[in-house]
Write a protein that holds these residues in place. Structure first.
Motif, PDB file in Angstrom:
ATOM      1  N   SER A 155       0.805  -1.229   0.000  1.00 35.38           N
ATOM      2  CA  SER A 155       0.000   0.000   0.000  1.00 35.38           C
ATOM      3  C   SER A 155       0.833   1.272   0.000  1.00 35.38           C
ATOM      4  CB  SER A 155      -0.915   0.010   1.234  1.00 35.38           C
ATOM      5  OG  SER A 155      -0.129  -0.100   2.420  1.00 35.38           O
ATOM      6  N   ASP A 156       2.165   1.167   0.028  1.00 35.59           N
ATOM      7  CA  ASP A 156       3.004   2.348   0.223  1.00 35.59           C
ATOM      8  C   ASP A 156       2.843   3.396  -0.873  1.00 35.59           C
ATOM      9  OD1 ASP A 156       4.003   1.510   2.620  1.00 35.59           O
ATOM     10  OD2 ASP A 156       5.880   0.709   1.818  1.00 35.59           O
ATOM     11  N   LEU A 157       2.435   2.985  -2.064  1.00 30.26           N
ATOM     12  CA  LEU A 157       2.231   3.948  -3.143  1.00 30.26           C
ATOM     13  C   LEU A 157       1.307   5.078  -2.709  1.00 30.26           C
ATOM     14  CD1 LEU A 157       2.285   4.808  -6.207  1.00 30.26           C
ATOM     15  CD2 LEU A 157       0.290   3.325  -6.488  1.00 30.26           C
ATOM     16  N   ALA A 158       0.286   4.752  -1.928  1.00 28.14           N
ATOM     17  CA  ALA A 158      -0.710   5.752  -1.537  1.00 28.14           C
ATOM     18  C   ALA A 158      -0.119   6.856  -0.671  1.00 28.14           C
ATOM     19  CB  ALA A 158      -1.870   5.070  -0.809  1.00 28.14           C
ATOM     20  N   LYS A 159       1.012   6.587  -0.015  1.00 31.21           N
ATOM     21  CA  LYS A 159       1.621   7.610   0.839  1.00 31.21           C
ATOM     22  C   LYS A 159       2.006   8.849   0.045  1.00 31.21           C
ATOM     23  CE  LYS A 159       3.615   4.307   4.158  1.00 31.21           C
ATOM     24  NZ  LYS A 159       4.883   3.741   4.704  1.00 31.21           N
ATOM     25  N   GLY A 160       2.400   8.644  -1.204  1.00 35.75           N
ATOM     26  CA  GLY A 160       2.806   9.777  -2.029  1.00 35.75           C
ATOM     27  C   GLY A 160       1.672  10.716  -2.377  1.00 35.75           C
ATOM     28  N   PHE A 161       0.440  10.299  -2.130  1.00 38.44           N
ATOM     29  CA  PHE A 161      -0.719  11.133  -2.436  1.00 38.44           C
ATOM     30  C   PHE A 161      -1.456  11.558  -1.163  1.00 38.44           C
ATOM     31  CE2 PHE A 161       0.170   8.529  -6.126  1.00 38.44           C
ATOM     32  CZ  PHE A 161       0.126   9.447  -7.156  1.00 38.44           C
ATOM     33  N   ASP A 162      -0.776  11.449  -0.020  1.00 36.84           N
ATOM     34  CA  ASP A 162      -1.355  11.840   1.269  1.00 36.84           C
ATOM     35  C   ASP A 162      -2.672  11.121   1.544  1.00 36.84           C
ATOM     36  OD1 ASP A 162       0.727  13.535   1.926  1.00 36.84           O
ATOM     37  OD2 ASP A 162      -0.201  15.265   0.955  1.00 36.84           O
ATOM     38  N   VAL A 163      -2.716   9.849   1.180  1.00 39.61           N
ATOM     39  CA  VAL A 163      -3.914   9.047   1.399  1.00 39.61           C
ATOM     40  C   VAL A 163      -3.714   8.197   2.650  1.00 39.61           C
ATOM     41  CG1 VAL A 163      -5.353   7.196   0.457  1.00 39.61           C
ATOM     42  CG2 VAL A 163      -4.474   8.976  -1.053  1.00 39.61           C
ATOM     43  N   PRO A 164      -4.629   8.261   3.604  1.00 30.64           N
ATOM     44  CA  PRO A 164      -4.483   7.429   4.804  1.00 30.64           C
ATOM     45  C   PRO A 164      -4.623   5.947   4.474  1.00 30.64           C
ATOM     46  CG  PRO A 164      -6.623   8.494   4.794  1.00 30.64           C
ATOM     47  CD  PRO A 164      -5.859   9.082   3.654  1.00 30.64           C
ATOM     48  N   ILE A 165      -3.852   5.126   5.150  1.00 30.23           N
ATOM     49  CA  ILE A 165      -3.845   3.687   4.918  1.00 30.23           C
ATOM     50  C   ILE A 165      -4.197   2.981   6.220  1.00 30.23           C
ATOM     51  CG2 ILE A 165      -2.459   1.702   4.200  1.00 30.23           C
ATOM     52  CD1 ILE A 165      -0.616   3.804   2.763  1.00 30.23           C
ATOM     53  N   ILE A 166      -5.214   2.153   6.176  1.00 30.96           N
ATOM     54  CA  ILE A 166      -5.640   1.385   7.342  1.00 30.96           C
ATOM     55  C   ILE A 166      -5.221  -0.065   7.120  1.00 30.96           C
ATOM     56  CG2 ILE A 166      -7.591   0.699   8.783  1.00 30.96           C
ATOM     57  CD1 ILE A 166      -9.136   3.094   7.520  1.00 30.96           C
ATOM     58  N   HIS A 167      -4.250  -0.538   7.895  1.00 30.58           N
ATOM     59  CA  HIS A 167      -3.836  -1.942   7.812  1.00 30.58           C
ATOM     60  C   HIS A 167      -4.696  -2.761   8.773  1.00 30.58           C
ATOM     61  CE1 HIS A 167      -0.185  -0.722   5.628  1.00 30.58           C
ATOM     62  NE2 HIS A 167      -0.076   0.242   6.523  1.00 30.58           N
ATOM     63  N   VAL A 168      -5.236  -3.863   8.287  1.00 30.56           N
ATOM     64  CA  VAL A 168      -6.089  -4.665   9.145  1.00 30.56           C
ATOM     65  C   VAL A 168      -5.877  -6.143   8.825  1.00 30.56           C
ATOM     66  CG1 VAL A 168      -8.049  -4.472   7.543  1.00 30.56           C
ATOM     67  CG2 VAL A 168      -8.461  -5.042   9.951  1.00 30.56           C
ATOM     68  N   ASN A 169      -5.903  -6.955   9.867  1.00 24.36           N
ATOM     69  CA  ASN A 169      -5.747  -8.403   9.740  1.00 24.36           C
ATOM     70  C   ASN A 169      -7.061  -8.999   9.238  1.00 24.36           C
ATOM     71  OD1 ASN A 169      -5.313 -11.127  10.012  1.00 24.36           O
ATOM     72  ND2 ASN A 169      -4.595 -11.032  12.140  1.00 24.36           N
ATOM     73  N   ALA A 170      -7.026  -9.613   8.061  1.00 24.92           N
ATOM     74  CA  ALA A 170      -8.251 -10.174   7.487  1.00 24.92           C
ATOM     75  C   ALA A 170      -8.814 -11.320   8.315  1.00 24.92           C
ATOM     76  CB  ALA A 170      -7.982 -10.655   6.061  1.00 24.92           C
ATOM     77  N   ASP A 171      -8.030 -11.879   9.221  1.00 20.65           N
ATOM     78  CA  ASP A 171      -8.531 -12.932  10.109  1.00 20.65           C
ATOM     79  C   ASP A 171      -9.459 -12.378  11.190  1.00 20.65           C
ATOM     80  OD1 ASP A 171      -7.598 -15.272   9.067  1.00 20.65           O
ATOM     81  OD2 ASP A 171      -5.815 -15.404  10.327  1.00 20.65           O
ATOM     82  N   ASP A 172      -9.386 -11.075  11.408  1.00 15.31           N
ATOM     83  CA  ASP A 172     -10.171 -10.445  12.481  1.00 15.31           C
ATOM     84  C   ASP A 172     -11.396  -9.782  11.860  1.00 15.31           C
ATOM     85  OD1 ASP A 172     -11.211  -8.937  14.559  1.00 15.31           O
ATOM     86  OD2 ASP A 172      -9.237  -8.442  15.386  1.00 15.31           O
ATOM     87  N   ALA A 173     -12.520 -10.485  11.854  1.00  9.47           N
ATOM     88  CA  ALA A 173     -13.713 -10.001  11.166  1.00  9.47           C
ATOM     89  C   ALA A 173     -14.198  -8.666  11.719  1.00  9.47           C
ATOM     90  CB  ALA A 173     -14.821 -11.053  11.263  1.00  9.47           C
ATOM     91  N   GLU A 174     -14.188  -8.518  13.029  1.00  8.08           N
ATOM     92  CA  GLU A 174     -14.700  -7.280  13.615  1.00  8.08           C
ATOM     93  C   GLU A 174     -13.746  -6.121  13.374  1.00  8.08           C
ATOM     94  OE1 GLU A 174     -15.972  -7.784  17.626  1.00  8.08           O
ATOM     95  OE2 GLU A 174     -17.355  -9.422  17.132  1.00  8.08           O
ATOM     96  N   ALA A 175     -12.443  -6.402  13.335  1.00  6.14           N
ATOM     97  CA  ALA A 175     -11.484  -5.345  13.018  1.00  6.14           C
ATOM     98  C   ALA A 175     -11.646  -4.897  11.567  1.00  6.14           C
ATOM     99  CB  ALA A 175     -10.056  -5.835  13.259  1.00  6.14           C
ATOM    100  N   ALA A 176     -11.919  -5.841  10.669  1.00  6.93           N
ATOM    101  CA  ALA A 176     -12.148  -5.487   9.271  1.00  6.93           C
ATOM    102  C   ALA A 176     -13.382  -4.605   9.132  1.00  6.93           C
ATOM    103  CB  ALA A 176     -12.297  -6.750   8.426  1.00  6.93           C
TER     104      ALA A 176
END
Length: 680
Positions: A155-176
């Motif tokens: 997802s690092d490409l998005a950093k160049g456009f000041d876009v927030p990135i939310i990393h989430v573990n796909a195993d955690d349904a409620e976190a997703a």
């Protein structure tokens, strides 16, 4: 999964496509004219809320070219957000939400992702924020992250456009779920893009027949031992006392039984459940020709408004003289109209009649060749003023923007916009026609094949400056040969008009014709101001676009004396008719093919019949012999010319580059082509 649980397509409709072709299931073969693998087909559906409101969901048809659909979705969203019923269009970003699902390897590697991000905050392209979901499998087909990108995270490409990135573990349904809610709140608050990096894995292979253990053995072994998301979440619910283990197992087993029963039912059916593939599907019948002439009084009224500005507006003095010449030309019954002037009148007449227009491209507002000047800038304040936005009686919007300096994403965006706004004339202009090859993926996969694959077409118009003026290999050719080679089944229109009046009628025809198709126009450079290439004002007020133009210098009584006919398209016509050698050959007629695809067989035949004593017919072009229209048109002309009559061609020799790099070499070769065309 997306079709069934997001769009709402029934299991039966999906299973029917998988069952098509099985013994005894011929009734399930796809209908409706779509001709693509099932993974690429789009669909539409609606969901109703308890309060009576509804949400319409569209899954856009997409090709295997990874991420190519991104700008198309953005264009479709922008079209849905736009009110085109007023002279200055209004955009409501709350009407439509674009969602893009990316692969992790493709997100980092495909350049169109960056191009699409670059458009996100541009006035002519913003959609109020896109939700990007990276389905992060941590492997691209068989390629590992260390071979596929130079960054730590996909997802690092998005950093160049000041876009927030939310990393989430796909195993955690409620976190997703929390990540999705956070992304929606961000979009609602800031009207900008947000990325969800959904970090998971791929339990099975790249497709049904693939074995991931061949190339990622340790990862495959770990995944095989790892409980599924359903199993993990079931254990959490059981541990929390929300469900018993028996209830959880029953919930898990029910869908499998349901799917098996529905599959058996589909196999027994003799009629296929229909998928809604989109409202833009059209038939293949040719509609009648629209009326494209505009009364002279109306043209003069429009012109007066197109060349008016506030009394306190300070216009560039040099530009003022150019615009004054346009005023004088249309006021005079014997006046002649230049290319950009005719274009402006076509646009103004269309919005008054209720046809919306969106014009974008590379330096399009002014025009690469300083010809258009749709927007004027105050020389003191720098403030812009666009006269066409102030035309009295306009019943539709005129949207005008310079595009970012790219082709891939911008053409994709305009294609998506045009598909979602079938009533609008959407035009994209290249700075030079040569640059359009930067968007070949969109051209090949969407514009050319979209009708056959998905029954999806549009009025998208590509304006591609084309012609040989000694500007070198990168500023001469829009690769006409590629478009002609790709024309089939009535999928597109390819035209090379030679007069402003022809261009005027062509634009109006494209906007008003009931049978929508993409249009590719080879537009001029040197002809923009060539006096011989101007049109009488009366030609805009009468007539229509003509697919073939006969030689205006050959009177009816002189036609019997014609012994040679030259057929050509575009700028080379003027090179021949303005040559000093032209007058010495009254036995020669020069005919122009203004539309090349679909080829105007009947129109050209009617012209050729006018010359009963022809002894030789030739095709003449500026392009090299292996480029241009030569390979396409010669077989078609051959069918119209008796075989006893020689059919030749004159062009540059076969070459690997479109044109010469040195002006002197260009001039010599151009002179040779003209001389051979007039004398041989």
């Amino acid at each position: 999964n997306v079709l069934a649980h997001v769009v709402g397509v029934s299991y039966e409709a999906i299973l029917a496509e998988f069952e098509a072709g099985r013994a005894g299931t011929d009734a399930h073969a796809p209908k409706g004219g779509s001709d693509d693998v099932k993974y690429h087909l789009g669909a539409e559906g609606s969901w109703s809320a308890p309060d009576g409101s509804s949400v319409h969901v569209t899954l856009s048809p997409n090709p295997s070219h990874l991420e190519a659909v991104n700008p198309v979705v953005e264009g479709r969203a922008r079209a849905e957000q736009t009110d085109r019923s007023t002279p200055v269009v209004e955009v409501d970003h709350h009407r439509t939400l674009p969602i893009l699902i990316h692969g992790d390897a493709a997100f980092a590697a495909q350049g169109v992702v960056a191009e699409t991000f670059n458009m996100a905050r541009l006035a002519g392209y913003t959609t109020g924020g896109t939700i990007h979901i990276i389905a992060n499998n941590q492997v691209g087909f068989t390629t590992g992250p260390d071979e596929g990108r130079s960054t730590d995270d996909s997802s690092d490409l998005a950093k160049g456009f000041d876009v927030p990135i939310i990393h989430v573990n796909a195993d955690d349904a409620e976190a997703a779920l929390a990540a999705a809610r956070l992304a929606m709140m961000y979009r609602e608050r800031f009207g900008a893009d947000v990325v969800i990096d959904l970090v998971g894995y791929r339990r099975y292979g790249h497709n049904e027949g693939d074995d991931p253990a061949y190339t990622q053995p340790r990862m495959a072994a770990a995944i095989a031992q790892h409980p599924s998301v359903r199993e993990l979440y079931s254990a959490i619910l059981v541990g929390a006392g929300v469900l018993s283990k028996e209830e959880a197992d029953a919930i898990a087993a029910a869908p499998a039984r349901d799917l098996a029963a529905r599959q058996a039912s589909v196999r027994q059916q003799r009629a296929e459940p229909q998928l809604d593939r989109g409202a833009e599907a059209i038939g293949g019948e040719e509609a009648g020709e629209p009326d494209t002439a505009v009364p002279l009084d109306t043209l003069r009224q429009l012109d007066a408004q197109l060349h008016a500005w506030p009394v306190d507006f300070h216009i560039n003095p040099k530009l003022a003289k150019q615009l004054e010449r346009r005023r004088a030309a249309i006021a005079d019954d014997a006046g002649r109209v230049e290319w950009a002037h005719a274009e402006s009148l076509a646009f103004a007449s269309l919005i008054v009649e209720g046809s919306p227009i969106r014009l974008t491209g590379q330096d399009t507002v002014r025009g690469t060749f300083s010809q258009r000047h749709q927007t004027l800038w105050d020389t003191e304040s720098g403030e812009p003023y666009t006269p066409i936005h102030h035309v009295d009686g306009a019943r539709a919007g005129f949207e005008l923007h310079n595009s970012p300096l790219s082709e891939y994403a911008t053409i994709g965006f305009e294609y998506g916009y045009a598909v979602a706004a079938p009533e609008a004339l959407v035009l994209w202009e290249a700075q030079y026609g040569d640059f359009v090859n930067g968007g070949e993926i969109i051209i090949d996969q969407f514009i050319i094949a979209g009708l056959a694959k998905w029954r999806q077409t549009s009025r998208l118009t590509l304006l591609l400056p084309h012609g040989y003026e000694g500007s070198g290999p990168e500023h001469s050719s829009a690769r006409l040969e590629r478009f002609l080679a790709l024309g089939a089944e009535g999928n597109i229109r390819v035209c090379y008009p030679t007069t402003p009046a022809q261009y005027f009628h062509l634009l109006r025809r494209q906007a008003r014709h009931a049978d929508a198709r993409p249009l590719v126009v080879m537009t001029p450079k040197s002809l923009l101001r060539l006096p011989e290439a101007s049109s009488p004002v009366a030609d805009l007020a009468s007539g229509a676009f003509q697919s073939v133009l006969d030689d205006p210098s050959v009177a009816d009584e002189a036609a019997a004396g014609v012994r040679r006919v030259v057929v050509c398209s575009g700028k080379v016509y003027y090179d021949m008719v303005t040559s000093e050698e032209r007058a010495a050959h009254p036995e020669l007629a020069i005919v122009r093919a203004e539309r090349l695809y679909p080829f105007p067989t009947e129109d050209l035949e009617r012209v050729l019949v006018r010359y009963p004593h022809v002894e030789r017919v030739s095709w003449v072009q500026e392009e090299p012999r292996n480029m241009g229209a030569r390979k396409f048109v010669l077989p078609k002309i051959r069918h119209l010319v008796p075989f006893r009559i020689p059919l030749g061609d004159i062009s540059r020799p076969e070459r690997s580059r479109p044109a010469e790099g040195y002006p002197a070499a260009h001039a010599a070769e151009q002179a040779r082509i003209v001389h051979d065309a007039l004398t041989s």
